[in-house]
Structure formats: structure tokens, C-alpha cells
Design an enzyme around this catalytic site. Structure first.
Site: not given
Length: 993
Positions: A55, A310
Site C-alpha cells: 500500500c 496501512h
């Protein structure tokens, strides 16, 4: 019925038919998602697939893609593809494979611009960089390294607009200025930068962070500056002056910092305020230009730990001014052209101590998760319109064609599935109407489970299998009626034609024999309580004459329970319903058989059957019951052993009983004589010791300690232990007949393996036992000489070759072990481990140890001392192994006593220290890089070394001192239990330049 009546074979309601009887949604006929859901929406951006933990890569790719100047420059890079360079185009049967990082990036940008897919796969780009898709890396470090790699790659381009794009877009310049306090001399060191790294500790606003970055620093004391003019060290001041700023200003907020106390990275979850417009003019050395910047991107890290979380990006579209949130495959447009951080500011693990979010005015924002802010120089010029080059557009269109083909293929598959579903829908509806069997018409029994699977579209029905419903006679078991359904012969014929299987169970399938047996069992069950009362009363009557029968007392105590279990066993037995009682009845399964064998359960009246199948001789275990009571019991146990009360006991048992009594008496007498004759051997206090040789003799004899222990067992318990008939000294000798021990070793480490015997006692031993080899130690000393100068010799003499082989073998065993036990002791607050934690060798002669040895099967006893025929049996000694004495004749106990805070682990000599640390991590929840291991004061630090080479042997105790984890790290247990030591981007293409 509202639901199915499981006990009624005629009830066909609630078996799954409701799905087919009404109108059915076409989507229920398939499990294929609508391919149009994978299609890019109008005026929307294209997402990027997260390949596991990539990510952080996706956020930067989207941010760089929306830098139109960078995108246009990359499109201008010429392709190295030979076919396209020659003007031939790329063959349709050949996939395009980018050769350089620039080609990967321009192809990725072209797909992001004109692809019809909702998201694309960046695996080619990630693979070209050599990144580990399963490991999350430092996003800021990735940004720096990739920009450096891109700049180095583009520096070889001829077009200056391409060659200098990284410098034009991202490169600024500042100077380190040092001023001497003595003479005022000013020296400058110019330096380029691609981002400003701003410390956020102790600050609340972005401008405060920039001010601290530029603040003046005093150089005093040991840190004084050497002035070229003064030619000496002088106090001075140093600061950074901003000379020029790039078009795109990257501000790295240093949220991830290194904690020197713990040796770990940690995340600073503090709020920082920043505005959408940033005026950099107050911070510039030259104030003759406009330096107003607009916020264009905010990169977010969600999570409280530096080792997990994340990454997402909020990026403004430079052409429309609208904000978008890029979250891997999903892209969300913000409302009203405004930046909305929203849920990104919620921590994964909220704590009581977390600070409240400060209020933000119009045009300002506050974030505790933003780690990079990107500002673009405000300009009145219209944004660029970037067109995809023809070469790349051809590749994009080819990919779009593949996507359209896939969409058409999926749509066709959905269409076919719907068509098949509609046909089956009509078929099932028709068959279900004809499923019930009409009165007087032929019918079949079929499994309810199979019918339900037939009506369940998700599980295609298999061939019909009725074998589980059959009794031992091959017919339908009456107990299985509850899980069967009665259907018409017409539908049954259709099922067997379509799906096959069997056997068919028609109107004649029900087993009459099983029904009769069931009725008999039910009658006995109902009659059992009455018969129990009757038998109890009959047992109170004294039996006279020879009309009675012998019954075991244990059987009488539990006969009702045995009868009930036996009846239930037959009643519930689905495979052999017609079995007989009392031993012939089949168990429910192998598990029941094993359970009965383990518990050594006997059938009724078998508790008075001797090993020879006759009446046992012990009258305390049986009693006489009347003939009437026996007949009642025989109804439930027809196969029980029958013994009239005039039956004689087993003659063989009587003979064995007499022989046993004679042997016990003989053993007691033998043990008493041997104990009296060998008092010194029985008591350790009177035994001689090599360490302090007794003055009254110059000769001592040796036997193995194992012989002494076995003999003591017999003397203490002559009725329970076999007598010892021989002294097996061959275990102490090598294959050549030489002694395996030196005098020095017998006084130290091998002293627990031997026993010393006085000469007078040795004479008695030779009379009482068969001795295979005599081993003697002789002391030779000159008259009046110092006792320490005495010489000691052995008969037989030491075999140096075998002794050396024994020592080598012992060392190899310690270094080449597999699945051996070691102990890890965790040290808390620098407290030393207790003395009990050290390994020790115990040769036990306690009675508790002897009790454990006596319970071993005979096959496990040593052959030298388990003589039943009175003859000595010499052990076999292998030339390849010199440790026979340790494994056979002599037992060495190496049991380790565990202490608090200690755990045992199974390890092998060839495993590495790193693998051991992983085992310790699972046992103690301590990360490998937090483990400080030591053994006998030696630090274990080489993770690649094997345990054998580090001196870790079986039964070793390794001390573990654990570093304390940081608070943020411990808070992320649910996301990432343990973080392995960082490798960073070592070994990737980012460091290849």
C-alpha cells in the site's frame, strides 16, 4: 407442516424446496460477479491492487501520477523496444515487457490514465524493483530511494526536459551557514534537497516545525568550530538558509523516529496543524519572489505502531481541483472540492491517554497520521493536458481489448448458468410435485440428506448411496427410517437413471428380523427393573445343597448396568443389529473396543474365569446364587460362563499357587542370606572410595553401579523382584576386553557408574553370583613414601584406543543430537538464576526410583541382570559404539529440575541460533531482536551459527534477558505480534544504482 417432520418418512416439507417453488432471482443461478463491477466509472481514477503489503508503493504511484509535469516527461522517454523503434509496432502475439524502471513507470501511468479497468495490477513494477510484497517498508525511505533511482536513470536521456525533470519538480537548495563569533567570518556549504525533514516533537503547527528546522544552533565547548581566519577553534553559530524552493515541495513529517533506549522505531501520534496555503517567503533568504504554495497531497499512515498499519493518500486533481482518497483498489471522491481526512484520524487502538483533536479553522487541517505533506507552487497558468503517446496508447488499447474479452466471457458464462438454472428450475418443480408416493402405489426409500443436496444448487448431487442405512442383513434398518423419505417410484426411477447409485430400497426393503430383535430388546429393557428387584431378593436366600451356581461378586454388583449397556449397544448398533449378547454383540466402533481394552472390562461372570478358562481358585471373589437367580441372569447374559457350585477349581492354578508360595519363600531366604553376607554393599556408608583410598588394603574390586541397584531392589522386595544371578562387568569393558575408564575419571565424572568392593566382600560375591569378568584396582607405594606418589593399576588394563573413541563418541553425541531438550530461563530484573537451574547428573537409588523401575515391562530390564535360567548372558558390544555401558548396563540420569520462569524446548544440533530465537519468541513472546542469550557466561550472538558449534548440548540451560518493548509497539499485538529485525530495502533494485 411449517418444518420437516424428521421422524415421518412421508413428510416432504422443509427439505429445501421453497427455493424452487416461487419466482427465482437470476443471480441465484450462478456465483459469477457482474464483470461490469470491475469496469472503470466515468470521470473516475484507476486504483492499484495491493499485492500484500504494498500500500505504501501505491500511495506514491498515485501521487506521482497526478504530477502532470512528471507524467509528461516520462511519456517523452523513448522506448527501448526494438520492434517499435523500427516502426513495426509490437506483434499482437507477443506481450509487452518493459525493460527499465522508466518504461515500467510510463506503462503504469498510461494504464492509470486510459485503462477501462477499475484497478490495475502493479506487480510488474514492484517485481522490477525487487520489493518483497509481504513486508511493509518505510514509506519515506522508499520515496527518497526511488526519486534518487529515477533521477539517475533519467540523467542518461538526451532531452533536457526529461533529463532534468526530477530536479525541476522536486529539487531545492539550502546552505549550511556557520558564523565565527570572534571574527565574524561566514562560511557556507551549499546542499540540494528533495524534501525537508521536519521534526514534529513538541510542536503543534507545521510552521513551527519549519522554524525549528531553520533555527540557529550554537557551537560551543567541545563542539566549537575551527575558524580558517582565526586558525583556532572558536565559538560559532550555525543555521540553514533556504536559497531556492522547487515547484513541488515535499515536507516529510518525522513521525517514525528511532528510540535509542529501546533500539526500535516508534511512531509519534501527535497532532500537527497545517494550512491549505503555505507562504514560504518568511523562511527564505531572498524575499524578492512569491513563494505561496497550495496543498496538493497528504499521505496518511493509519495505525499506532511504526511496524504495521496501512497507507493511503489524499491527492488533489490538478485539472479539476477536486480531492480524492486513494486506498489501493478503492478511490473515493471528496465532496465539495474539500480535503476531508475524517476516519483516517481514528487510531486502530484508542487509549485513555490519547489527546483530543484540536479545533481547526477554515482552510486548515489537523492530523495525527499525516507523515508527508506535498505542496505545489501557486500559479495562474492552466494545468497541462497530457496525452498518452501512440506507442503506449496501443498497449493500453490491447489491455482494454483483453479486459473486454474477459467481460464478454464472464457475461456469457453468467448467461449460460442462468439458462441451465431455468431448465433445472422447471425440472425440480415438476419432480417435486410427483415426489410424494400415493397410497397403494409403488415407492422407494431415499436418504433425506441426499434429497436436500439435490435441492441445493451449490452442491451438485453425487450418486445415491444407501449403504449407511442398511442392517447386517442387507436391508433397511428400522432405526434409519427417521432419516429416510418415502418417494414415488416414478421419481426414484428418474433419480437412479440420472445420478446412479444404490442399492434401491423399495417396499420390501424393511428388515423384519431387525424389527423382531428390536422388540425383544425393548421388552428386556422394560423388564429389567422388575428382574433387578427379583434377583436382589433371591440373592438374600441361602443356597443349600448343590443346586447353586458360582457368580463373581463384581459381576453381581454391576449386572444391571452391564445388562443395560449391552441392550443399548445392541439397540443403537446400526451395522450389526442381529448380534448376540454377552460377548458376541458388536461394539459401536473401534473406539469402543479400544476403550474397553484400556479399561480391561470383562463380560458378566468372566471375573471368576482363570487364565486357563476354568473356575478361579480365589473364593473371596465369588459367591453361590440360587438356580432361580441364575436363570434370570442368563436371560440377559446367555453366553456367560456357567459354574455349578459342585465344580472343582482349576487344577493348574492350584499347582502354580503352590509353586509360587515356594518360590516366594525361597526368594525371601535368599535375600536375607545375601543381605547378611553383603552388609557393606547394601549400605553406602561402609563402601570404599577412590578419592580417599583406604589404608587397610592395596586392592579394590569394581562392579557396575547398575548391578548394585538391581541387587538392592531384590533384597528389599524379594517377592516382587527377580533375583540377581550374575555380575555383568562386560558393560565396563571395550570389545577388546580392556577397561573403558581411567583412574582419574573413576574418581570424578565416572564415579557414579561404578561401585567399589572390599576384597573380603568380593570373595563372597564370587560365591553368590556368576561373575563374567574380574576388574581390580591395585595401589603400589614404596615404604615411607608420600601417599600422593602412589601408582594405581587396573586389571584388565585401560584400552587407550577405545577410551579415546568413547570420549570422541560422547562429544559427537553432544554435538550431533536431534530433538534434545534444553531449558530457557528468563532472567527478570537482572536477578541471577537459582542454583537449582543448573543441570545435574543423578544416579538414583531411592525407593521411589526403584518403584518406577519395577513397573517396567520385563523386556526393558537389562539382560545381564534378568536371568531366569540361572545362566550368565554376555551382552553384545558394538565396535561402532563405545557408549554401550551407558545405554545398557549402566543408567545415567540426566533429569533437569525446572525452576520458575523456565521452559523446555526441543532442539537439534544443526539448527541455527536464529531458529532457536524464533522458538523462544513463541514460548516467551519476546521478539528475536529483544533477546539477549547466554550460556555459562558466554554471550550467544551469531544468528547464523549452529547450536552444536556454540556449545549448546542436551540439558543445557540458556539464560534469556529480554529488552522491554516500547509502548506503541506493544499496542499493535492484534495487527502484528512480533516484528522481525529490519532489512530495509537491502537487496532490492532501489539500491542498485
Amino acid at each position: 407442516c411449517r418444518r420437516n417432520c424428521r421422524g415421518n418418512p412421508n413428510c416432504l416439507v422443509g427439505i429445501g424446496e421453497h427455493v424452487w417453488l416461487g419466482e427465482i432471482d437470476e443471480n441465484s443461478f450462478h456465483n459469477i460477479d457482474d464483470p461490469n463491477c470491475e469496469r472503470r466509472k466515468k470521470n473516475a481514477f484507476v486504483g492499484l491492487t495491493n499485492l500484500g503489503a504494498t500500500c505504501y508503493v501505491n500511495t506514491f504511484l498515485q501521487m506521482w501520477f497526478l504530477n502532470l509535469e512528471l507524467r509528461q516527461a516520462l511519456y517523452l522517454c523513448p522506448s527501448t523496444c526494438s520492434e517499435y523503434a523500427a516502426g513495426e509496432g509490437i506483434p499482437k502475439d507477443k506481450d509487452y515487457e518493459p525493460q527499465t524502471i522508466c518504461e515500467h513507470l510510463q506503462y503504469l501511468f498510461a494504464l492509470l490514465q486510459n485503462s477501462k479497468r477499475r484497478y490495475i495490477d502493479p506487480s510488474g513494477f514492484v517485481k522490477a524493483l525487487g520489493l518483497d510484497t509481504g513486508q511493509q517498508q518505510d514509506a519515506q525511505e522508499f520515496s527518497k530511494l526511488f526519486m534518487s533511482l529515477l533521477e539517475d536513470t533519467l540523467s542518461k536521456q538526451k532531452n533536457p526536459d526529461v533529463r532534468n525533470i526530477v530536479q525541476k519538480q522536486f529539487c531545492g537548495e539550502y546552505a549550511y551557514v556557520t558564523v565565527c563569533n570572534q571574527c565574524g567570518r561566514e562560511s557556507k556549504l551549499l546542499s540540494k534537497f528533495y524534501e525537508l525533514e521536519l521534526n514534529i516533537q513538541g510542536h503543534k503547527q507545521l510552521t513551527d516545525c519549519i522554524t525549528e528546522f531553520l533555527k540557529e544552533e550554537k557551537l560551543e565547548g567541545d563542539n566549537r568550530y575551527f575558524c580558517e581566519t582565526c586558525q583556532s577553534k572558536q565559538n560559532a553559530t550555525r543555521k540553514i538558509r533556504l536559497l531556492s524552493l522547487p515547484c513541488t515541495l515535499n515536507l516529510q513529517l518525522m513521525r517514525f523516529v528511532f528510540d535509542r533506549q529501546t533500539g526500535h522505531k516508534k511512531k509519534l501520534n501527535t497532532y500537527i496543524g497545517f494550512s491549505e496555503l503555505l507562504d514560504m517567503e518568511p523562511f527564505m533568504e531572498q524575499k524578492n519572489s512569491v513563494y505561496v504554495y497550495e496543498l496538493s497531497a497528504v499521505l496518511i499512515h493509519r495505525g499506532v505502531s511504526a511496524y504495521s498499519g496501512h497507507y493511503i493518500a489524499h491527492v488533489k486533481d490538478p485539472q479539476t481541483g477536486e480531492w480524492y482518497k486513494f486506498n489501493d483498489e478503492d478511490i473515493e471522491k471528496m465532496e465539495g472540492k474539500k480535503l476531508q481526512l475524517g476516519i483516517e484520524e481514528d487510531l486502530a487502538e484508542p487509549s485513555k491517554s490519547q489527546t483530543r483533536k484540536p479545533k481547526c479553522g477554515k482552510g486548515t487541517h489537523c492530523s495525527r497520521n499525516a507523515y508527508m505533506l506535498v505542496y505545489r507552487l501557486q500559479t495562474r497558468e492552466k494545468s497541462l493536458t497530457v496525452e498518452v503517446p501512440a506507442f503506449l496508447q496501443e498497449l493500453v488499447e490491447r489491455d482494454n481489448c483483453k479486459f473486454e474479452e474477459w467481460c464478454n466471457e464472464m457475461a456469457e458464462m453468467r448467461k449460460q448458468s442462468v439458462a441451465r438454472g431455468k431448465i433445472k428450475h422447471e425440472e425440480v418443480k415438476e419432480l417435486y410435485k410427483r415426489l410424494p408416493a400415493e397410497a397403494g402405489s409403488p415407492y422407494d426409500f431415499i436418504s433425506l440428506e441426499w434429497l436436500q443436496k439435490w435441492l441445493d444448487e451449490s452442491t451438485p448431487p453425487k450418486p445415491i448411496d444407501n449403504t449407511a442405512c442398511l442392517c447386517s442383513h442387507g436391508k433397511l434398518h428400522p432405526d434409519k427410517i427417521s432419516i429416510m423419505k418415502r418417494i414415488s417410484e416414478y421419481v426414484a426411477d428418474f433419480f437412479y437413471r440420472r445420478y446412479g447409485g444404490g442399492p434401491r430400497l423399495n417396499v420390501k426393503a424393511l428388515c423384519k428380523d431387525c424389527v423382531v430383535e428390536r422388540c425383544r430388546i425393548l421388552r428386556l429393557k422394560n423388564q429389567l427393573n422388575e428382574d433387578y428387584k427379583t434377583v436382589t431378593n433371591l440373592l438374600k436366600i441361602t443356597v443349600k445343597g448343590n443346586d447353586g451356581f458360582w457368580v463373581g461378586k463384581a459381576s453381581l454388583r454391576s449386572w444391571r448396568q452391564l445388562a443395560l449397556e449391552q441392550l443399548n449397544e445392541q439397540d443403537e448398533d446400526t451395522e450389526h443389529s442381529n448380534g448376540k449378547m454377552n460377548g458376541n454383540a458388536q461394539n459401536k466402533g473401534e473406539s469402543n473396543e479400544e476403550k474397553r481394552e484400556e479399561e480391561e472390562e470383562l463380560n458378566f461372570n468372566e471375573d471368576i474365569v482363570c487364565p486357563h478358562g476354568d473356575l478361579c481358585i480365589s473364593e473371596n471373589e465369588r459367591r453361590v446364587v440360587s438356580k432361580e437367580a441364575w436363570e434370570k441372569l442368563k436371560q440377559y447374559f446367555p453366553k456367560a460362563p456357567e459354574f455349578p457350585n459342585n465344580r472343582e477349581c482349576c487344577s493348574q492354578c492350584k499347582i502354580l499357587e503352590r509353586e509360587g508360595e515356594e518360590n516366594e519363600a525361597l526368594h525371601k531366604m535368599m535375600a536375607s542370606e545375601q543381605k547378611t553376607s553383603l552388609q557393606n554393599l547394601f549400605h553406602d556408608k561402609c563402601r570404599p572410595c577412590l578419592g580417599s583410598w583406604p589404608q587397610e588394603t592395596d586392592e579394590l574390586y569394581i562392579v557396575s553401579q547398575f548391578f548394585v541397584e538391581e541387587w538392592r531392589k531384590f533384597v528389599r522386595r524379594p517377592t516382587r523382584c527377580s533375583p540377581v544371578s550374575s555380575v555383568g562387568n562386560s558393560a565396563l569393558l571395550c570389545p577388546h576386553g580392556g577397561l573403558m575408564f581411567t583412574y582419574a575419571s573413576m574418581t570424578k565424572e565416572d564415579s557414579k557408574l561404578i561401585a567399589l568392593i572390599w576384597p573380603s566382600e568380593w570373595e563372597r560375591i564370587q560365591k553368590l553370583f556368576v561373575v563374567d569378568h574380574v576388574i581390580k584396582i591395585t595401589r603400589t607405594q614404596a615404604a615411607g613414601a608420600d601417599p600422593e606418589s602412589a601408582l594405581y593399576t587396573s586389571e584388565p588394563q585401560l584400552c587407550p584406543e577405545c577410551r579415546e573413541g568413547l570420549l570422541c563418541q560422547q562429544q559427537r553425541d553432544l554435538r550431533e543430537y536431534t530433538q534434545a531438550t534444553i531449558y530457557i530461563h528468563k532472567v527478570v530484573d537482572n536477578k541471577k538464576v537459582m542454583k537449582d537451574a543448573a543441570p545435574e547428573l543423578n544416579v538414583s537409588s531411592s525407593e521411589a526410583e526403584e518403584d518406577r523401575e519395577e513397573n517396567k515391562p520385563e523386556g526393558e530390564q537389562d539382560p545381564d541382570f534378568n536371568q531366569t535360567n540361572g545362566a550368565a548372558k554376555r551382552q553384545k558390544v558394538s565396535h561402532q559404539s563405545y557408549v554401550t555401558y551407558q545405554k545398557q548396563g549402566i543408567r545415567r540420569s540426566t533429569r533437569h529440575r525446572k525452576v520458575r520462569g523456565e521452559k523446555a524446548l526441543l532442539v537439534s544440533a544443526n539448527q541455527t541460533l536464529k531458529e532457536l530465537k524464533i522458538q523462544i519468541m513463541h514460548a516467551f513472546s519476546v521478539a528475536p531482536f529483544d533477546q539477549n542469550l547466554s550460556i555459562d557466561g558466554k554471550i550467544l550472538s551469531d544468528d547464523t551459527a549452529t547450536l552444536g558449534s556454540l556449545g549448546v548440548i542436551p540439558e543445557s540451560v540458556i539464560l534469556l534477558k529480554a529488552d522491554e518493548p516500547i509502548a506503541d509497539y506493544a499496542a499493535m499485538d492484534d495487527v502484528m505480534q512480533v516484528c522481525m529485525p529490519e532489512e530495509g530495502f537491502k537487496g532490492t533494485g532501489l539500491l542498485g544504482h
